[in-house]
Design a protein around this motif. Structure first.
Motif, PDB file in Angstrom:
ATOM      1  N   CYS A 125       0.839  -1.198   0.000  1.00 19.23           N
ATOM      2  CA  CYS A 125       0.000   0.000   0.000  1.00 19.23           C
ATOM      3  C   CYS A 125       0.870   1.243   0.000  1.00 19.23           C
ATOM      4  N   ASP A 126       0.221   2.395  -0.210  1.00 16.71           N
ATOM      5  CA  ASP A 126       0.843   3.705  -0.051  1.00 16.71           C
ATOM      6  C   ASP A 126       0.181   4.414   1.123  1.00 16.71           C
ATOM      7  N   LEU A 127       0.984   5.079   1.958  1.00 16.43           N
ATOM      8  CA  LEU A 127       0.471   5.963   2.991  1.00 16.43           C
ATOM      9  C   LEU A 127       0.521   7.386   2.434  1.00 16.43           C
ATOM     10  N   LEU A 128      -0.640   7.981   2.223  1.00 14.91           N
ATOM     11  CA  LEU A 128      -0.762   9.253   1.512  1.00 14.91           C
ATOM     12  C   LEU A 128      -1.145  10.385   2.460  1.00 14.91           C
ATOM     13  N   SER A 129      -1.181  11.603   1.934  1.00  7.57           N
ATOM     14  CA  SER A 129      -1.422  12.779   2.763  1.00  7.57           C
ATOM     15  C   SER A 129      -2.809  12.793   3.391  1.00  7.57           C
ATOM     16  N   ASN A 130      -3.764  12.100   2.782  1.00 15.94           N
ATOM     17  CA  ASN A 130      -5.136  12.123   3.292  1.00 15.94           C
ATOM     18  C   ASN A 130      -5.755  10.731   3.433  1.00 15.94           C
ATOM     19  N   GLY A 131      -4.911   9.696   3.429  1.00 10.51           N
ATOM     20  CA  GLY A 131      -5.441   8.345   3.569  1.00 10.51           C
ATOM     21  C   GLY A 131      -4.423   7.306   3.126  1.00 10.51           C
ATOM     22  N   PHE A 132      -4.914   6.154   2.715  1.00  6.86           N
ATOM     23  CA  PHE A 132      -4.011   5.114   2.220  1.00  6.86           C
ATOM     24  C   PHE A 132      -4.641   4.435   1.004  1.00  6.86           C
ATOM     25  N   LYS A 133      -3.775   3.930   0.139  1.00 10.44           N
ATOM     26  CA  LYS A 133      -4.211   3.281  -1.088  1.00 10.44           C
ATOM     27  C   LYS A 133      -3.590   1.903  -1.180  1.00 10.44           C
ATOM     28  N   LEU A 134      -4.430   0.900  -1.409  1.00 12.20           N
ATOM     29  CA  LEU A 134      -3.950  -0.461  -1.532  1.00 12.20           C
ATOM     30  C   LEU A 134      -3.304  -0.671  -2.895  1.00 12.20           C
ATOM     31  N   ARG A 135      -2.191  -1.398  -2.887  1.00  9.78           N
ATOM     32  CA  ARG A 135      -1.445  -1.673  -4.109  1.00  9.78           C
ATOM     33  C   ARG A 135      -1.329  -3.170  -4.398  1.00  9.78           C
ATOM     34  N   TYR A 136      -2.043  -3.980  -3.622  1.00  9.79           N
ATOM     35  CA  TYR A 136      -1.945  -5.424  -3.792  1.00  9.79           C
ATOM     36  C   TYR A 136      -3.338  -5.997  -3.967  1.00  9.79           C
ATOM     37  N   ASN A 137      -3.451  -7.004  -4.793  1.00 11.38           N
ATOM     38  CA  ASN A 137      -4.768  -7.532  -5.162  1.00 11.38           C
ATOM     39  C   ASN A 137      -5.140  -8.784  -4.369  1.00 11.38           C
ATOM     40  N   GLY A 138      -4.980  -8.711  -3.079  1.00  7.62           N
ATOM     41  CA  GLY A 138      -5.334  -9.869  -2.259  1.00  7.62           C
ATOM     42  C   GLY A 138      -4.652  -9.782  -0.923  1.00  7.62           C
ATOM     43  N   GLY A 139      -4.132 -10.924  -0.461  1.00  4.42           N
ATOM     44  CA  GLY A 139      -3.373 -10.940   0.774  1.00  4.42           C
ATOM     45  C   GLY A 139      -4.151 -10.494   1.991  1.00  4.42           C
ATOM     46  N   GLY A 140      -5.480 -10.528   1.908  1.00  5.44           N
ATOM     47  CA  GLY A 140      -6.292 -10.113   3.033  1.00  5.44           C
ATOM     48  C   GLY A 140      -6.462  -8.620   3.178  1.00  5.44           C
ATOM     49  N   VAL A 141      -5.871  -7.822   2.263  1.00  5.86           N
ATOM     50  CA  VAL A 141      -5.980  -6.372   2.381  1.00  5.86           C
ATOM     51  C   VAL A 141      -6.813  -5.746   1.270  1.00  5.86           C
ATOM     52  N   ASN A 142      -6.981  -6.451   0.155  1.00  9.79           N
ATOM     53  CA  ASN A 142      -7.736  -5.856  -0.951  1.00  9.79           C
ATOM     54  C   ASN A 142      -8.312  -6.951  -1.847  1.00  9.79           C
ATOM     55  N   VAL A 143      -8.999  -7.895  -1.230  1.00 12.94           N
ATOM     56  CA  VAL A 143      -9.618  -8.975  -1.981  1.00 12.94           C
ATOM     57  C   VAL A 143     -10.860  -8.433  -2.679  1.00 12.94           C
ATOM     58  N   SER A 144     -10.961  -8.642  -3.981  1.00 16.53           N
ATOM     59  CA  SER A 144     -12.060  -8.064  -4.752  1.00 16.53           C
ATOM     60  C   SER A 144     -13.409  -8.471  -4.163  1.00 16.53           C
ATOM     61  N   GLY A 145     -14.209  -7.488  -3.797  1.00 25.65           N
ATOM     62  CA  GLY A 145     -15.524  -7.724  -3.220  1.00 25.65           C
ATOM     63  C   GLY A 145     -15.519  -8.034  -1.748  1.00 25.65           C
ATOM     64  N   GLY A 146     -14.332  -8.221  -1.154  1.00 23.81           N
ATOM     65  CA  GLY A 146     -14.239  -8.551   0.261  1.00 23.81           C
ATOM     66  C   GLY A 146     -14.473  -7.338   1.148  1.00 23.81           C
ATOM     67  N   THR A 147     -14.985  -7.582   2.343  1.00 24.58           N
ATOM     68  CA  THR A 147     -15.188  -6.531   3.333  1.00 24.58           C
ATOM     69  C   THR A 147     -13.994  -6.493   4.282  1.00 24.58           C
ATOM     70  N   HIS A 148     -13.399  -5.315   4.434  1.00 20.82           N
ATOM     71  CA  HIS A 148     -12.219  -5.143   5.271  1.00 20.82           C
ATOM     72  C   HIS A 148     -12.467  -4.004   6.257  1.00 20.82           C
ATOM     73  N   ILE A 149     -11.946  -4.148   7.469  1.00 19.81           N
ATOM     74  CA  ILE A 149     -11.994  -3.056   8.440  1.00 19.81           C
ATOM     75  C   ILE A 149     -10.583  -2.526   8.660  1.00 19.81           C
ATOM     76  N   TYR A 150     -10.498  -1.335   9.257  1.00 15.88           N
ATOM     77  CA  TYR A 150      -9.182  -0.767   9.540  1.00 15.88           C
ATOM     78  C   TYR A 150      -9.232   0.110  10.782  1.00 15.88           C
ATOM     79  N   MET A 151      -8.065   0.295  11.382  1.00 20.08           N
ATOM     80  CA  MET A 151      -7.836   1.352  12.359  1.00 20.08           C
ATOM     81  C   MET A 151      -6.575   2.064  11.917  1.00 20.08           C
ATOM     82  N   ALA A 152      -6.569   3.398  12.016  1.00 15.64           N
ATOM     83  CA  ALA A 152      -5.453   4.193  11.513  1.00 15.64           C
ATOM     84  C   ALA A 152      -5.162   5.337  12.464  1.00 15.64           C
TER      85      ALA A 152
END
Length: 233
Positions: free
Chosen positions: A189-216
């Motif tokens: 992923c990228d840590l950006l000035s106003n959030g974060f962007k996933l750069r990987y297509n799986g691995g439990g962080v950005n599975v297509s259609g999957g529901t993910h939670i976060y704390m930041a």
């Protein structure tokens, strides 16, 4: 209904609660935040049990479900953890399950409420099956630390920060639920000035259609009397 000892930092939206369980579903403890908790991490100190995790965005009715910080299980429906009762701005309702409220056992709970400019708790849907153009998650600040978890199926708790990776792309990952060494071979992923962007297509962080939670949590918090929501003062 259970006397609790509370240490709280309202500016940071964080409290530490200790209490002795009574084994009774519907028992309540005070959390001291003065606002709705967005995330609760609770652990018995008196016997061996999983962590019990509440996250406001883990499900449409998060009080009906729990997660385990030391386990990769999906959000699990149970009426004996949070008693199917949503926390309030003052109280957490406990079920009768040993991991959250074992009679005569000491327990600890770490409670968080979102503070604008400092912390953010939420959910997102994964959106890619290949490539690196993943979901962007808006936090309103540049994150220094994030933890992500897929909740609709079993998957780990993935932690990224700006100390092990001082610039993008973030490649170092550790997992709260695993004793494995950190992973260093994937552009996560990228840590950006106003959030974060996933750069990987799986691995439990950005599975297509999957529901993910976060704390930041923010790299440079913008928190003061004028920035704190009224509900958190």
């Amino acid at each position: 209904s259970i006397t609790s000892t509370v240490q709280v930092n309202a500016t940071a939206g964080f409290s530490i609660v200790t209490f002795t369980g009574n084994g009774t579903g519907g028992a309540t403890i005070a959390h001291g935040l003065g606002a709705l908790p967005h995330m609760i991490l609770s652990k018995s100190r008196g016997h061996a049990e999983n962590w019990a995790v509440y996250h406001q965005f883990s499900n449409a009715t998060p009080e009906d479900y729990y997660l385990a910080l030391d386990d990769n299980r999906a959000a699990t429906d149970s009426n004996v953890v949070w008693n199917d009762t949503a926390p309030t701005s003052t109280l957490i309702t406990l079920g009768s399950q040993d991991k959250i409220n074992k009679s005569s056992s000491t327990h600890i709970a770490f409670c968080f409420t979102e503070i604008q400019g400092y912390s953010k708790f939420g959910s997102y849907k994964g959106n890619i099956t290949s490539g690196s153009d993943g979901t962007f998650v808006y936090t309103g600040f540049k994150p220094a630390w994030i933890m992500l978890k897929r909740t609709d199926v079993a998957d780990g708790w993935h932690i990224f920060d700006n100390k092990r990776d001082v610039d993008n792309v973030i490649e170092h990952r550790i997992e709260a639920d695993s004793s494995s060494a950190e992973h260093t071979t994937v552009d996560w992923c990228d840590l950006l000035s106003n959030g974060f962007k996933l750069r990987y297509n799986g691995g439990g962080v950005n599975v297509s259609g999957g529901t993910h939670i976060y704390m930041a949590f923010a790299e440079n918090p913008i928190v003061g009397t004028n920035n704190i929501p009224a509900t958190a003062r």
